[in-house]
Motif scaffolding. Sequence first.
Motif, PDB file in Angstrom:
ATOM      1  N   SER A 636       7.023 -80.189   9.729  1.00 52.01           N
ATOM      2  CA  SER A 636       7.909 -79.026   9.880  1.00 52.01           C
ATOM      3  C   SER A 636       8.024 -78.258   8.576  1.00 52.01           C
ATOM      4  O   SER A 636       8.018 -77.015   8.566  1.00 52.01           O
ATOM      5  CB  SER A 636       9.297 -79.488  10.342  1.00 52.01           C
ATOM      6  OG  SER A 636       9.224 -80.166  11.568  1.00 52.01           O
ATOM      7  N   ILE A 637       8.107 -78.973   7.447  1.00 51.57           N
ATOM      8  CA  ILE A 637       8.204 -78.307   6.138  1.00 51.57           C
ATOM      9  C   ILE A 637       6.927 -77.528   5.860  1.00 51.57           C
ATOM     10  O   ILE A 637       6.964 -76.373   5.389  1.00 51.57           O
ATOM     11  CB  ILE A 637       8.463 -79.346   5.031  1.00 51.57           C
ATOM     12  CG1 ILE A 637       9.848 -79.956   5.204  1.00 51.57           C
ATOM     13  CG2 ILE A 637       8.323 -78.728   3.649  1.00 51.57           C
ATOM     14  CD1 ILE A 637      10.102 -81.161   4.317  1.00 51.57           C
ATOM     15  N   SER A 640       6.872 -74.409   8.030  1.00 55.57           N
ATOM     16  CA  SER A 640       7.840 -73.419   7.541  1.00 55.57           C
ATOM     17  C   SER A 640       7.344 -72.744   6.267  1.00 55.57           C
ATOM     18  O   SER A 640       7.506 -71.532   6.071  1.00 55.57           O
ATOM     19  CB  SER A 640       9.191 -74.090   7.289  1.00 55.57           C
ATOM     20  OG  SER A 640       9.727 -74.622   8.476  1.00 55.57           O
ATOM     21  N   TYR A 641       6.715 -73.517   5.379  1.00 54.47           N
ATOM     22  CA  TYR A 641       6.201 -72.929   4.135  1.00 54.47           C
ATOM     23  C   TYR A 641       5.117 -71.890   4.435  1.00 54.47           C
ATOM     24  O   TYR A 641       5.117 -70.784   3.889  1.00 54.47           O
ATOM     25  CB  TYR A 641       5.632 -74.035   3.234  1.00 54.47           C
ATOM     26  CG  TYR A 641       4.814 -73.490   2.095  1.00 54.47           C
ATOM     27  CD1 TYR A 641       5.424 -72.922   0.985  1.00 54.47           C
ATOM     28  CD2 TYR A 641       3.418 -73.513   2.145  1.00 54.47           C
ATOM     29  CE1 TYR A 641       4.668 -72.392  -0.052  1.00 54.47           C
ATOM     30  CE2 TYR A 641       2.661 -72.989   1.118  1.00 54.47           C
ATOM     31  CZ  TYR A 641       3.284 -72.421   0.018  1.00 54.47           C
ATOM     32  OH  TYR A 641       2.544 -71.882  -0.999  1.00 54.47           O
ATOM     33  N   ARG A 643       4.590 -70.166   7.177  1.00 54.39           N
ATOM     34  CA  ARG A 643       5.163 -68.979   7.816  1.00 54.39           C
ATOM     35  C   ARG A 643       5.886 -68.108   6.801  1.00 54.39           C
ATOM     36  O   ARG A 643       5.784 -66.875   6.838  1.00 54.39           O
ATOM     37  CB  ARG A 643       6.123 -69.403   8.925  1.00 54.39           C
ATOM     38  CG  ARG A 643       5.419 -69.937  10.178  1.00 54.39           C
ATOM     39  CD  ARG A 643       6.425 -70.494  11.177  1.00 54.39           C
ATOM     40  NE  ARG A 643       5.763 -70.957  12.400  1.00 54.39           N
ATOM     41  CZ  ARG A 643       6.366 -71.633  13.367  1.00 54.39           C
ATOM     42  NH1 ARG A 643       7.660 -71.961  13.234  1.00 54.39           N
ATOM     43  NH2 ARG A 643       5.702 -72.016  14.431  1.00 54.39           N
ATOM     44  N   SER A 644       6.613 -68.734   5.864  1.00 50.30           N
ATOM     45  CA  SER A 644       7.362 -67.953   4.886  1.00 50.30           C
ATOM     46  C   SER A 644       6.436 -67.217   3.923  1.00 50.30           C
ATOM     47  O   SER A 644       6.809 -66.192   3.345  1.00 50.30           O
ATOM     48  CB  SER A 644       8.299 -68.872   4.098  1.00 50.30           C
ATOM     49  OG  SER A 644       7.556 -69.781   3.289  1.00 50.30           O
ATOM     50  N   LEU A 701       9.925 -76.862   0.639  1.00 50.40           N
ATOM     51  CA  LEU A 701       9.933 -75.565   1.316  1.00 50.40           C
ATOM     52  C   LEU A 701       9.519 -74.432   0.386  1.00 50.40           C
ATOM     53  O   LEU A 701       9.021 -73.388   0.825  1.00 50.40           O
ATOM     54  CB  LEU A 701      11.327 -75.282   1.888  1.00 50.40           C
ATOM     55  CG  LEU A 701      11.709 -76.065   3.142  1.00 50.40           C
ATOM     56  CD1 LEU A 701      13.163 -75.823   3.499  1.00 50.40           C
ATOM     57  CD2 LEU A 701      10.807 -75.688   4.320  1.00 50.40           C
TER      58      LEU A 701
END
Length: 772
Positions: A636-637, A640-641, A643-644, A701
Amino acid sequence: MTETLKLPVLPLADSVVLPGMVVPVRLDEPEIRAAVDAAESGVDARRVIVVPRLDGRYAAVGTIAVLEQVGRLPSGERAAVVRGEGRAQIGSGVTGPGAALWVEATPIADPPVTGRALELAKEYKALVVGILQQRGAWQVIDSVQQTTDPGALADLAGWASWLDTEQKSELLAEVDVTKRLEKLLEWTKAHVAEQEVSEKIAADVREGMEKTQREFLLRQQLAAIRKELGDEAGDSGGADDYRTRVESADLPEHVRKAALAEVGKLERASDQSPESGWIRTWLDTVLDIPWNTRTDDSDDLAGARAILDADHAGLDDVKERLIEFLAVRSRRERKGMEKVGGRGSGAVLSLVGPPGVGKTSLGESVARALGRKFVRVALGGVRDEAEIRGHRRTYVGALPGRIVRAIREAGAMNPVVLLDEIDKVGSDFRGDPTAALLEVLDPAQNHTFRDHYLEVDLDLSDVLFLATANAYDTIPGPLLDRMEVVTLDGYTEAEKVAIARDHLLPRQVEKAGLDPSDVDFSDVALGMIAAEYTREAGVRQLERGLAKVLRKVAVSLDSGTEAPVHVDADALVTYLGRPKFTPESAERTSVPGVATGLAVTGAGGDVLFIEATAMDGDPGLTLTGQLGDVMKESVSIALSYLRSRGLAGDLAAKKLHVHVPAGAVPKDGPSAGITMTTALASLASGRPVKSSVGMTGEVTLQGKVLPIGGVKQKLLAAHRAGLTDVIIPKRNEPDLDDLPESVRGELRIHPVADVADVLDLALEPVAVSAAA
């Protein structure tokens, strides 16, 4: 004005005559005979001055005495009786008739009696009467009671047997009656106190002897009664035997006291009582423990190092620690300092590493190098706390714990005790054995270890404890904190070949019934067995491979093949079949979405492939491969990284599936974070991951790469798997110092601090991807 008298001197060696005393004097010295002859001549009313002669010197004050009688003793010797009249100050010498020494003597009168002197006289009289009553000297008591003058009472001390000559001489020289009585009181009270102590000691000794004699008599009577009853083989003889054994054994005082108390219980126990059997078992256990037996440590550092090097290749960290241990002890002994012992002196080493690297066999080598006894205590699967601390004696079948049994088996209080597989200790309703090990392995506590069965303190501070474990994870933190951890991370291929040549091959040749001249292994063949037929951190599978080859060689020789049989790379296919482990990173990472990670398991380091794929459907994330919570969070991390940072492409609109093969093996931990990020970035960009790259590190993250553990094991695994580039966290650079030079020279290691650097290093260039 006091008249000065001219008197002959009668010297007395080591004797004092005080005023009022009537004493016989042997005429055995010329000076004494001359003084008596001068007095008998009638000069000055048969008087002499008796002077003490101490250490060859005459005193300054003497006693004017009258010559009462001269005669012979029953033995035939001549003697004179003199009676002291008063003190006199001795002046200068004068001439006189005969051979005697004549002096001027000035009589000294006692000063007037004061009230203080009367009080002291009363106290002193009571003290003297008490002493005389104990001795039964009733006539002397009457004489003392009738004396009322304080000065005369003080001078009666000339008869006191508890005063020495110097004290009596001091009394003679003291003119003041009060001071004379004060000194007498002080000396007499000291004598009374000394007598009381002596009498108490004598009474205690007498009472002890009477008790011993009474017990001996009662035991003899008990033995006679049992003999009459036909029970000659009863407990009495056994109890006497145990008492003799305890009294003659070399036991510490606190253990001896406890053992004698148990012998007393055994003597009082009836024949039918089960307690007598328990006591006998306990006494046998105590007497079997080598309480004061210790072996001498070797002080030959070079010899100890040679033994360690001959038995094991590599393992420099643990060898250095043991050499340091020996060096400190031998240095203290050379300087005449006492041996290290007691609180804080214990040595506890924990050898943590994968199976087959030689942790257990290292214990025997350590014992040989130190010149100590060796005992192995297997802890794998132990679940009962009483296995460590022993059972209470109230339980049927109670036994001491494994630590006490190990000391008893070793026969010395300073053996090397190997606590094998300490990470495999379990816990259940019967207790937690690892908690019981806290005291055993704490150098600040184990000098007073108390086993539940023995219930006496046992000093373990001279024991060298070696604990072995495959992984830190299952060892409780407090227990791990009490040990010096030495990590054994496995062997390189070159080290395995050396170990196989020097240690494993000779042993297996002997087991197969072969002679060294019957078979010839090439180094290439040994390297292939280590690299392509086995893939492990240790050498256990390697040894099994050698054993298999040698068994087939034995069959071949019995079938008529001439010796020696040459085993090379080509022959291995005949003996072991085709290689089982070949580099697979290129095949696995040939498509986007697959990255090669590095992990540590209970068997050492290993490569770990992370696979990611995307498909049409409802957006979501599926995770497979028996992943733990931490590993799921890493996925998940990573997502998320990406995508950010805008690196996820169209993954957000697709259904994602992340899989870690070998699904039957549970996996967890944060160190696969950058591997998962790289796999997802490869899938999103369509750029495959380089087949030569392996990686490990935790991701945040913000894209930071955090340090992880087990770097050396992971790099060794990467080397075994044929990888040439390894990405590690920047903060793990110090761990590279532990990596063998041979491995470091064949790997390109890239320390990174940011995930962007990881992606630049790991992913194939865009041009290569497009061409593909």
